[in-house]
Design a protein around this motif. Structure first.
Motif, PDB file in Angstrom:
ATOM      1  N   UNK A 389      -3.684  11.986 -11.097  1.00 40.84           N
ATOM      2  CA  UNK A 389      -3.792  10.548 -10.886  1.00 40.84           C
ATOM      3  C   UNK A 389      -4.391  10.253  -9.508  1.00 40.84           C
ATOM      4  N   UNK A 390      -5.635   9.811  -9.516  1.00 39.31           N
ATOM      5  CA  UNK A 390      -6.329   9.492  -8.268  1.00 39.31           C
ATOM      6  C   UNK A 390      -6.125   8.013  -7.954  1.00 39.31           C
ATOM      7  N   UNK A 391      -5.359   7.729  -6.910  1.00 38.38           N
ATOM      8  CA  UNK A 391      -5.073   6.341  -6.558  1.00 38.38           C
ATOM      9  C   UNK A 391      -4.620   6.248  -5.112  1.00 38.38           C
ATOM     10  N   UNK A 392      -4.873   5.085  -4.497  1.00 40.46           N
ATOM     11  CA  UNK A 392      -4.368   4.790  -3.158  1.00 40.46           C
ATOM     12  C   UNK A 392      -3.436   3.591  -3.206  1.00 40.46           C
ATOM     13  N   UNK A 393      -2.879   3.304  -4.365  1.00 40.29           N
ATOM     14  CA  UNK A 393      -2.079   2.105  -4.588  1.00 40.29           C
ATOM     15  C   UNK A 393      -0.608   2.469  -4.754  1.00 40.29           C
ATOM     16  N   UNK A 394       0.247   1.909  -3.893  1.00 40.45           N
ATOM     17  CA  UNK A 394       1.676   2.260  -3.906  1.00 40.45           C
ATOM     18  C   UNK A 394       2.340   1.855  -5.211  1.00 40.45           C
ATOM     19  N   UNK A 395       2.012   0.697  -5.746  1.00 36.41           N
ATOM     20  CA  UNK A 395       2.619   0.259  -7.007  1.00 36.41           C
ATOM     21  C   UNK A 395       2.220   1.203  -8.136  1.00 36.41           C
ATOM     22  N   UNK A 396       0.969   1.608  -8.167  1.00 38.39           N
ATOM     23  CA  UNK A 396       0.511   2.533  -9.204  1.00 38.39           C
ATOM     24  C   UNK A 396       1.225   3.878  -9.086  1.00 38.39           C
ATOM     25  N   UNK A 417      -9.896  11.289   4.096  1.00 39.45           N
ATOM     26  CA  UNK A 417      -9.967  10.217   5.084  1.00 39.45           C
ATOM     27  C   UNK A 417      -9.313   8.932   4.661  1.00 39.45           C
ATOM     28  N   UNK A 418      -8.749   8.869   3.457  1.00 37.13           N
ATOM     29  CA  UNK A 418      -8.123   7.644   2.974  1.00 37.13           C
ATOM     30  C   UNK A 418      -6.727   7.958   2.427  1.00 37.13           C
ATOM     31  N   UNK A 419      -5.781   7.088   2.709  1.00 34.54           N
ATOM     32  CA  UNK A 419      -4.467   7.127   2.058  1.00 34.54           C
ATOM     33  C   UNK A 419      -3.511   8.196   2.515  1.00 34.54           C
ATOM     34  N   UNK A 420      -3.811   8.920   3.584  1.00 33.25           N
ATOM     35  CA  UNK A 420      -2.923   9.993   4.008  1.00 33.25           C
ATOM     36  C   UNK A 420      -1.534   9.503   4.400  1.00 33.25           C
ATOM     37  N   UNK A 421      -1.383   8.422   5.197  1.00 36.15           N
ATOM     38  CA  UNK A 421      -0.035   7.949   5.540  1.00 36.15           C
ATOM     39  C   UNK A 421       0.787   7.555   4.312  1.00 36.15           C
ATOM     40  N   UNK A 422       0.132   6.996   3.299  1.00 39.47           N
ATOM     41  CA  UNK A 422       0.852   6.604   2.092  1.00 39.47           C
ATOM     42  C   UNK A 422       1.423   7.828   1.394  1.00 39.47           C
ATOM     43  N   UNK A 461      -9.835  -7.280  -1.837  1.00 32.79           N
ATOM     44  CA  UNK A 461      -8.940  -7.242  -2.987  1.00 32.79           C
ATOM     45  C   UNK A 461      -8.263  -5.896  -3.154  1.00 32.79           C
ATOM     46  N   UNK A 462      -8.640  -4.912  -2.331  1.00 28.78           N
ATOM     47  CA  UNK A 462      -8.118  -3.565  -2.489  1.00 28.78           C
ATOM     48  C   UNK A 462      -6.760  -3.402  -1.829  1.00 28.78           C
ATOM     49  N   UNK A 463      -5.925  -2.607  -2.447  1.00 28.21           N
ATOM     50  CA  UNK A 463      -4.615  -2.300  -1.867  1.00 28.21           C
ATOM     51  C   UNK A 463      -4.764  -1.609  -0.519  1.00 28.21           C
ATOM     52  N   UNK A 464      -5.803  -0.787  -0.373  1.00 29.11           N
ATOM     53  CA  UNK A 464      -6.017  -0.076   0.889  1.00 29.11           C
ATOM     54  C   UNK A 464      -6.164  -1.056   2.038  1.00 29.11           C
ATOM     55  N   UNK A 465      -6.766  -2.190   1.767  1.00 28.73           N
ATOM     56  CA  UNK A 465      -6.910  -3.206   2.805  1.00 28.73           C
ATOM     57  C   UNK A 465      -5.590  -3.941   3.032  1.00 28.73           C
ATOM     58  N   UNK A 466      -4.916  -4.277   1.946  1.00 31.93           N
ATOM     59  CA  UNK A 466      -3.703  -5.093   2.054  1.00 31.93           C
ATOM     60  C   UNK A 466      -2.539  -4.347   2.682  1.00 31.93           C
ATOM     61  N   UNK A 467      -2.484  -3.053   2.490  1.00 31.13           N
ATOM     62  CA  UNK A 467      -1.310  -2.307   2.930  1.00 31.13           C
ATOM     63  C   UNK A 467      -1.137  -2.351   4.449  1.00 31.13           C
ATOM     64  N   UNK A 468      -2.226  -2.522   5.194  1.00 35.33           N
ATOM     65  CA  UNK A 468      -2.151  -2.552   6.654  1.00 35.33           C
ATOM     66  C   UNK A 468      -2.076  -3.974   7.220  1.00 35.33           C
ATOM     67  N   UNK A 469      -2.154  -4.967   6.351  1.00 34.91           N
ATOM     68  CA  UNK A 469      -2.146  -6.355   6.819  1.00 34.91           C
ATOM     69  C   UNK A 469      -0.705  -6.802   7.037  1.00 34.91           C
ATOM     70  N   UNK A 470      -0.253  -6.766   8.312  1.00 34.13           N
ATOM     71  CA  UNK A 470       1.139  -7.094   8.632  1.00 34.13           C
ATOM     72  C   UNK A 470       1.468  -8.544   8.340  1.00 34.13           C
ATOM     73  N   UNK A 471       0.465  -9.412   8.269  1.00 39.93           N
ATOM     74  CA  UNK A 471       0.707 -10.823   7.980  1.00 39.93           C
ATOM     75  C   UNK A 471       0.923 -11.084   6.496  1.00 39.93           C
TER      76      UNK A 471
END
Length: 1023
Positions: A389-396, A417-422, A461-471
């Motif tokens: 399962x290739x995904x960077x989305x926590x809900x998925x 280079x993407x999603x390592x902290x998740x 619209x991507x989760x990768x963008x939203x996950x770091x948006x503290x607001x």
């Protein structure tokens, strides 16, 4: 005669039919079925899914990113901003630019107009921002010396180091050896090595990519960490024409290559996954995969697999097919489930093609639901499908874990280079392996490809963008797709109109045919065969009782219904009838004329098999060209119908003094002579005729003598739609007789002509010398069309665009590329690829899908082009080939080297491309030389530098300028087409001003106070 496309024999089983049946099925129906299946699972697990995913989002937000992490940079300079896009543009292009001058232009272009202050960022990002802001101010203050300073080796080196840092985030290593050293494999960290980005354009590239795959496998074989490693293979990298039209050759040559690579991977104990491609290639990919699985040498191998895109409507039947094949061959298959990477491109392609619906989901939430249904189906294939399962989305991720119900035989995947902290957060709770999809290759080769992936994963619209948006609240960041459908029924995204409705309420888009849909192509082939050309009847009074032979240059002689050339008596009768009756048509309301043209468009689409077959036979068109031409004819009918209502139905009131009414209206002129060419015997013919009819004129239509049958059927359908016989007249015959007599007659109120500049001048002289009123000549003529390519352009895109622009339709387009200007710094890089790509073009019978080039129109044209090439034989640097057994007027494509356009004395109307070098600082000189030739039809520009594009746009005297795409295929109402200077009189066909030239303007002034007062003024009231 029976036309056959040469379609490949693909598998014929119920699952494959289901795959085809869901290709463009309604989105709401598919999503509703998915939700019905998923809802029991979601209802029971949603609370745990959300809590688990929310915890991971919190962990990611508290995780401190490294100072130079690209994700840190994108928080300060998001991709939704001009600054973020500018950084990515630099990353995409700078490293591949070989010369300092163009590199300096790119840097100035991307940083000089923006504020780069980043006061709230981490210190390294702040410092980078200060440096960019300083350089911006420096640029503005020192503009006169800017390029010399920006071209300084030190400044360029600093910028290139910065871009290499960006590249290092996403590229594991420039070689497989370096990638292995950098990799950190463990029980929970695995790798899938991807050796390249773009597909092959030539066989030389394909062989090189094959070698890269085999070398990587051999290198990995000798490495210490074998068991969990894999390699990703892109099929379009192993064959330069990985399309359905070339399926026979693909299956013949690619299958053995893929088997060889698979055998090497098996021997090295590596897994091998076939990468996902554009949706149109899915059936071909499955056919290739099926034949590889059938190889004796790979029996019982458990390392083979495929990436499946969840944004495809065919995702579920694809998984069903894979499960069945895994059982049939007793070969468990790895399935890498991905969301999909070409969404915006696929949407545009379907719109341009005018297809019935989209092949993928138009809502992100629908893709997310599809992904979870796919995950569920993969788990259901226990023992046959091995889940990845290739995904960077926590809900998925949380949902997949819930579906697994404690199973451990699956893995997740992420991009390098993407999603390592998740995944660090996930693996603290669950020891589930995560495989890193790791590109390997040179930065300048891979970065353009990877930037597109970054844009995909970094969009708002991507989760990768939203996950770091503290607001953004965690609940909103999770983006639960089920919640999107709790209160509303599934539907497509209405902000993205269906391809048929892309023009809104003004008109419907013409119906297209999917050139990659084998099932649809079989149906079309059958329909064309049912109206075999021997049975075509033409009801025009000029059709002969007997039948005559025409030469189909793509095949052999065929007997079809002939067209008798009209006589001078026919001409006189037509002129007199048109002259006597045109006013009755002009007095017909524009809305009624529009209604007739709309009905004609429907008849053209209804008679598509008949027209397509004849375009291939009489016009020598490939199927793709024939479809495009039919669609253009339909678009002309609908566009001019709409314009007639807008411009001719009611007068336009003009401002003026009170007590007076002033209006202006457009009215028909009289009788128009429409003289059309052979290279677009349907589209241009219909465009001329319908423009004149929509404007309220009678028409004398004279088609090219080489293609009268197509024109005859078009006239027949217009009459059937309701255009009166005494208003629309069909006069086939020789231009030397009919054309000259027609233009010279004083009853002709205007001429619309497409053809050579020489003939247009002759017509213009005839009109000027005849008695009677002055009348308009609307002429579209040829051009010495140029494309300018600087060193910032992506070579693969350059080659694709040049091949299409210069050689499609055998170069027989007014808009075709005639001379390519390549910046000398990339000449030696681009030319070998371009030459090889040209030599791969297959010249052949136009009815066969595998044919890239059909014939030129006739033997005389063929002989003329061959004579030109013979005279310039010393300048020819490359030539294609024509099969020895092919009979007809076929020409092998050629590339001729010139020093510049000044050496090009005339337009060579065929598959001949001229190429010239230019220095980066000579751009103005190149533009001047092109302008000085006096033509001005089309021009192409390939560059990543906006200031360069803008400069060319301001100074090039050209009617149609195309940026970073091909120069042909103007769409009615979207790219109005026509030139200036020696290339035409204007206005542009298919544009908002075209019909005006077919009309007279009449102003009406009424003094309403003359009959007793001014009611408007008297009842105005006090303000």
């Amino acid at each position: 005669m029976t036309l056959r496309f040469g379609l490949p024999e693909f598998q014929n089983d119920p699952l494959f039919e289901r795959l085809q049946g869901t290709y463009r099925a309604p989105e709401e129906k598919i999503v509703a079925e998915f939700l019905e299946t998923l809802n029991p699972f979601y209802t029971s697990e949603k609370d745990q899914i959300r809590v688990r995913a929310g915890k991971w989002v919190e962990a990611v937000r508290t995780h401190k990113l490294s100072s130079l992490n690209v994700q840190s940079m994108l928080q300060v300079y998001p991709l939704s901003s001009e600054r973020g896009r500018s950084i990515m543009s630099l990353a995409e292009a700078l490293l591949r630019i070989p010369d300092s001058y163009t590199a300096g232009l790119l840097i100035r272009d991307k940083i000089s107009e923006l504020n780069w202050s980043a006061t709230e960022a981490q210190v390294p990002i702040q410092l980078a921002g200060w440096g960019l802001e300083f350089l911006r101010k420096f640029i503005l203050e020192k503009e006169s010396k800017l390029l010399n300073r920006l071209s300084d080796p030190f400044i360029l080196r600093v910028f290139k180091i910065g871009m290499q840092q960006v590249a290092n985030q996403f590229i594991l290593g420039t070689t497989i050896e370096k990638a292995i050293k950098r990799a950190e494999p463990s029980a929970l960290r695995r790798y899938s090595y991807d050796m390249l980005g773009e597909g092959a354009r030539t066989w030389e590239m394909a062989h090189r990519y094959k070698g890269a795959y085999l070398h990587a496998i051999e290198t990995l074989k000798s490495a210490d960490h074998l068991e969990a490693q894999s390699i990703s293979v892109k099929l379009s990298a192993l064959h330069p024409k990985y399309f359905v039209g070339h399926a026979e050759d693909v299956l013949k040559n690619l299958v053995p290559t893929l088997i060889e690579i698979a055998e090497a991977a098996r021997s090295a104990r590596l897994a091998m996954t076939i990468d996902a491609e554009e949706v149109a290639r899915l059936e071909l990919s499955l056919e290739v995969m099926d034949r590889v699985m059938n190889s004796e040498s790979l029996k019982a191998w458990n390392g083979f697999g495929l990436a499946v895109q969840a944004y495809q409507k065919r995702m579920l039947p694809t998984l069903d097919w894979l499960c069945e094949k895994a059982q049939s061959y007793k070969m468990p298959l790895n399935v890498r489930l991905v969301k999909g990477a070409y969404w915006d491109t696929e949407i545009k392609l379907d719109q341009v093609a005018g297809l019935s619906d989209y092949a993928l989901f138009t809502k992100k939430s629908a893709t997310d639901i599809s992904y979870l249904r796919g995950a569920q189906r993969i788990f259901e294939g226990e023992g046959h499908l091995r889940p990845q399962f290739a995904t960077h989305n926590a809900f998925t991720i949380s949902s997949v874990i819930a579906m697994a119900k404690g199973r451990r035989d699956y893995e997740f995947q992420r991009l390098q280079g993407m999603g390592e902290p998740l995944y660090q957060a996930v693996q603290k709770d669950y020891e589930i392996p995560c495989r890193i999809y790791a590109p390997v290759g040179e930065h300048q080769d891979l970065l353009a490809y990877l930037v597109r992936r970054l844009l995909e994963n970094g969009a708002n619209s991507s989760f990768v963008n939203k996950i770091y948006d503290a607001d953004l609240a965690i609940s909103s960041a999770l983006d639960d797709p089920f919640q999107k459908f709790e209160k509303t029924q599934p539907s497509r995204n209405h902000n993205i109109p269906l391809p048929s409705h892309m023009y809104g309420d003004s008109r419907r888009n013409s119906k297209g045919f999917d050139m990659q849909d084998i099932s649809g192509l079989r149906t079309l082939e059958s329909e064309i065969q049912k109206v075999s050309l021997e049975k075509i009847s033409v009801n025009s009074r000029h059709s002969q009782g007997e039948r005559r032979e025409i030469i189909n240059p793509g095949d052999s002689k065929h007997v079809v219904g002939g067209i008798q050339e009209c006589t001078l008596e026919d001409l006189e009768n037509a002129l007199e009838l048109a002259h006597q009756n045109w006013e009755s048509w002009e007095m017909t309301p524009a809305s009624k004329r529009a209604e007739i043209l709309e009905k004609a468009s429907q008849l053209f689409e209804k008679n598509a098999p008949r027209l397509l077959g004849l375009l291939q036979c009489e016009g020598g068109k490939t199927l793709a060209d024939a479809i495009s031409e039919l669609r253009e004819a339909v678009d002309f009918c609908r566009y001019y119908a709409n314009q007639a209502i807008l411009d001719f139905e009611n007068p336009t009131r003009l401002p003026g003094p009170t007590g007076e009414v002033n209006t202006i209206s457009l009215r028909g002129r009289g009788v128009f002579a429409c003289i059309s060419p052979w290279n677009f015997p349907l589209a241009i013919f219909i465009g001329q005729v319908t423009a004149a009819l929509a404007s309220g004129n009678a028409v004398i239509a004279k088609p090219a003598s080489q293609t009268p049958l197509i024109a005859a059927i078009a006239i027949e359908l217009l009459h059937e739609a309701g255009v009166p016989q005494n208003i629309l007249h069909f006069l086939p015959g020789k231009a030397s007789l009919i054309g000259n007599m027609l233009v010279s007659d004083s009853r002709i109120s205007g001429v619309v002509f497409t053809g050579s500049t020489k003939t247009a001048k002759h017509i213009n002289a005839q009109l000027a010398n005849r008695n009677g009123p002055l009348v308009p000549l609307i002429a579209e003529t040829g051009g010495l069309n140029a494309m300018i390519v600087d060193s910032s352009a992506l070579p693969e895109q350059v080659v694709d665009s040049v091949i299409i622009s210069a050689f499609q339709s055998a170069g027989q387009r007014c808009s075709a590329l005639r001379i390519l200007y390549l910046q000398e710094d990339i000449y030696d890089t681009v030319m070998p690829m371009l030459i090889a790509a040209m030599k791969e073009l297959k010249v052949g019978n136009p009815s066969r899908l595998e044919s890239d080039l059909g014939p030129v129109i006739d033997k005389a044209t063929c002989d003329e082009i061959e004579e030109y090439l013979t005279q310039n034989s010393k300048r020819i640097i490359a030539r294609g080939s024509v099969p020895s057994d092919l009979q007809g007027s076929y020409i092998a494509p050629a590339i001729v080297k010139l020093s510049g356009i000044e050496e090009l004395e005339k337009e060579v109307f065929g598959p001949v491309l001229h190429v010239a070098k230019f220095k980066a600082r000579e751009l103005d000189q190149v533009i001047s030389q092109i302008n000085e030739k006096g033509y001005g039809l089309t021009m192409g520009v390939m560059s990543r530098i906006e200031s360069t594009i803008s400069h060319i746009q301001k100074h090039a005297h050209v009617g149609n300028l195309y940026i970073n795409r091909s120069m042909i295929g103007a769409v009615v109402g979207v790219q109005p087409f026509g030139g200036e200077g020696l290339s035409g009189t204007g206005p542009k066909a298919g544009g908002p001003f075209y019909l005006h030239r077919f009309a007279v303007e009449r102003t009406f002034t009424d003094n309403i106070t003359a009959m007793g007062g001014n009611p408007e003024l008297l009842t105005l009231g006090e303000g």
